[in-house]
Write a protein that holds these residues in place. Sequence first.
Motif, PDB file in Angstrom:
ATOM      1  N   GLY A 136      31.719  40.629  51.811  1.00 33.04           N
ATOM      2  CA  GLY A 136      32.753  41.188  52.684  1.00 33.04           C
ATOM      3  C   GLY A 136      34.111  40.558  52.450  1.00 33.04           C
ATOM      4  N   ASP A 137      34.130  39.234  52.224  1.00 36.82           N
ATOM      5  CA  ASP A 137      35.396  38.549  51.927  1.00 36.82           C
ATOM      6  C   ASP A 137      36.039  39.119  50.670  1.00 36.82           C
ATOM      7  OD1 ASP A 137      34.786  36.958  54.088  1.00 36.82           O
ATOM      8  OD2 ASP A 137      34.169  35.223  52.891  1.00 36.82           O
ATOM      9  N   LEU A 138      35.234  39.286  49.625  1.00 37.06           N
ATOM     10  CA  LEU A 138      35.761  39.788  48.353  1.00 37.06           C
ATOM     11  C   LEU A 138      36.180  41.250  48.463  1.00 37.06           C
ATOM     12  CD1 LEU A 138      33.222  38.108  45.914  1.00 37.06           C
ATOM     13  CD2 LEU A 138      35.674  37.651  46.038  1.00 37.06           C
ATOM     14  N   GLY A 195      48.587  35.491  45.544  1.00 34.58           N
ATOM     15  CA  GLY A 195      49.275  35.724  46.802  1.00 34.58           C
ATOM     16  C   GLY A 195      48.398  36.400  47.836  1.00 34.58           C
ATOM     17  N   VAL A 196      47.337  37.077  47.372  1.00 38.08           N
ATOM     18  CA  VAL A 196      46.376  37.708  48.282  1.00 38.08           C
ATOM     19  C   VAL A 196      45.138  36.837  48.448  1.00 38.08           C
ATOM     20  CG1 VAL A 196      44.887  39.707  48.673  1.00 38.08           C
ATOM     21  CG2 VAL A 196      47.189  40.039  47.791  1.00 38.08           C
ATOM     22  N   TYR A 197      44.440  36.538  47.323  1.00 35.05           N
ATOM     23  CA  TYR A 197      43.173  35.815  47.463  1.00 35.05           C
ATOM     24  C   TYR A 197      43.352  34.396  47.981  1.00 35.05           C
ATOM     25  CZ  TYR A 197      43.727  33.204  42.999  1.00 35.05           C
ATOM     26  OH  TYR A 197      44.155  32.368  41.993  1.00 35.05           O
ATOM     27  N   GLY A 198      44.517  33.790  47.700  1.00 39.59           N
ATOM     28  CA  GLY A 198      44.770  32.445  48.201  1.00 39.59           C
ATOM     29  C   GLY A 198      44.875  32.394  49.716  1.00 39.59           C
ATOM     30  N   PHE A 199      45.108  33.552  50.333  1.00 49.90           N
ATOM     31  CA  PHE A 199      45.198  33.640  51.796  1.00 49.90           C
ATOM     32  C   PHE A 199      43.924  34.231  52.392  1.00 49.90           C
ATOM     33  CE2 PHE A 199      46.372  36.077  55.624  1.00 49.90           C
ATOM     34  CZ  PHE A 199      46.875  35.052  56.407  1.00 49.90           C
ATOM     35  N   THR A 200      43.422  35.328  51.787  1.00 51.01           N
ATOM     36  CA  THR A 200      42.320  36.062  52.408  1.00 51.01           C
ATOM     37  C   THR A 200      40.963  35.364  52.273  1.00 51.01           C
ATOM     38  OG1 THR A 200      41.979  37.351  50.384  1.00 51.01           O
ATOM     39  CG2 THR A 200      43.462  38.280  52.045  1.00 51.01           C
TER      40      THR A 200
END
Length: 447
Positions: free
Chosen positions: A397-399, A296-301
């Motif tokens: 930075g993304d991670l 729910g977080v990584y699939g968006f961010t």
Amino acid sequence: MDEDPSRRSLWRRYLDFPLIYKLAIALVAGAAVGLVVGEPAAALQPLGEVFLRLLQMLVMPLVVVTLVAGVSSVDPARLGGIGLKVLVFYLVTSAVAITVGLLAALAVSPGTGLQAPGGAEQSPEEAPPVTETLLGIVPENPFAALAEGNVLAVMFAAIAAGVALAFMRSSADERIAGLGELLRRGVDAGVELVFVIVRGVLQYAPVGVFALIAVVMAETGVEALVPLAKLTGVVYGGVAVQIGVYVGLLVLFRIGLRRFFAAAREPMVTAFATRSSSGTLPVSTRAARRMGVDEGVYGFTLPLGATVNMDGTAIYVGAATVFVANVAGVELTVGQLLMVVLVGVLASIGTAGVPGAGLIMLSLAVTQAGLPFGPVALVAGIDAVLDMVRTMCNVTGDLTGTRIIARTERGMVHEPGEKGHVRGEPEAGGGAAKEHAGAAEPPDAAG
């Protein structure tokens, strides 16, 4: 009966060898071959191109399925909070990054004493206007956007579908809720299908990395770096400072550094070799899963970050703009420096996470600052070398943003072994990591 280790096939031994070590060996070997063999090493280009194409092949399917799955798995009331947090994080860190690049370059003064290439009158690369970028986010035809590789438009359509699916699943109407759950199972199947392909592609990664590094070193050579050593040092040093900022943020939010970097090192190495944030997205997504971050977080961010979060590129733009000014003999004013910061942050939204996108941002910043464009040709000569480290910074930075935002959202970080997340990985990182039932990772996934 257990298989006799001494009789294992060469392929099985290759699979069992940790991926991070295979990538590290490929990096060193590729650099050595490129420097020793020289120009003939360019014959390896097709092997590297295959790897890039395999990664690019996965980008759009991965963006679609992970965004739909990620957004639809979150309660509709929470989506706005996650979206606001990630945008603020990405914009703030990009502003910090370009400031780091500017300050480091102003302190070292790269480019002083160099001359712009004779007759290098080039036209700046056209960066998309902000209004065009914003309008382009809403696709007239989502299928056309998918075919054209318009990442922002595809993301918009996928987010819209995910939000609709989230509302369907939470509907009071049993029929609609049932259909929503049915669709959700199909999306989950799509996610697992893409990850099976990702694991297969990663087995080829060392070959692709070896070829890409060999070609870059053969074309650039050690001698070509000497006149631009200061700029190279500023960019690499700026990235080191920015990663230090990430470490500080992770510590501030009480996130274990060892476990974070144990999972992040594979996408960092992949980004360094491929020079593509979007191309590294499959590896970054798998790393987020290993960290225990909910989809729910990584699939968006992560898909959003691969497009709009370019901290490493921002450092490069800041440093390279000062370099261009020094070569041209122009002293930048405070107003021009502030404009470079603003343009760099805004331009990161409209430039894709693919190799060479940094030159577009640099062209825009140089033009907006009123500097001559000729010296940009000097930077372009070593762009590949600078692109490696800035892309690695982008992905890190993304991670970092993904992990921090998951930390601030209740129930969005899962301990190792929880249903739907990685089992067998110690809290501090390392060890064997395997996916949940039906999606076991190969032994090399742990690094």
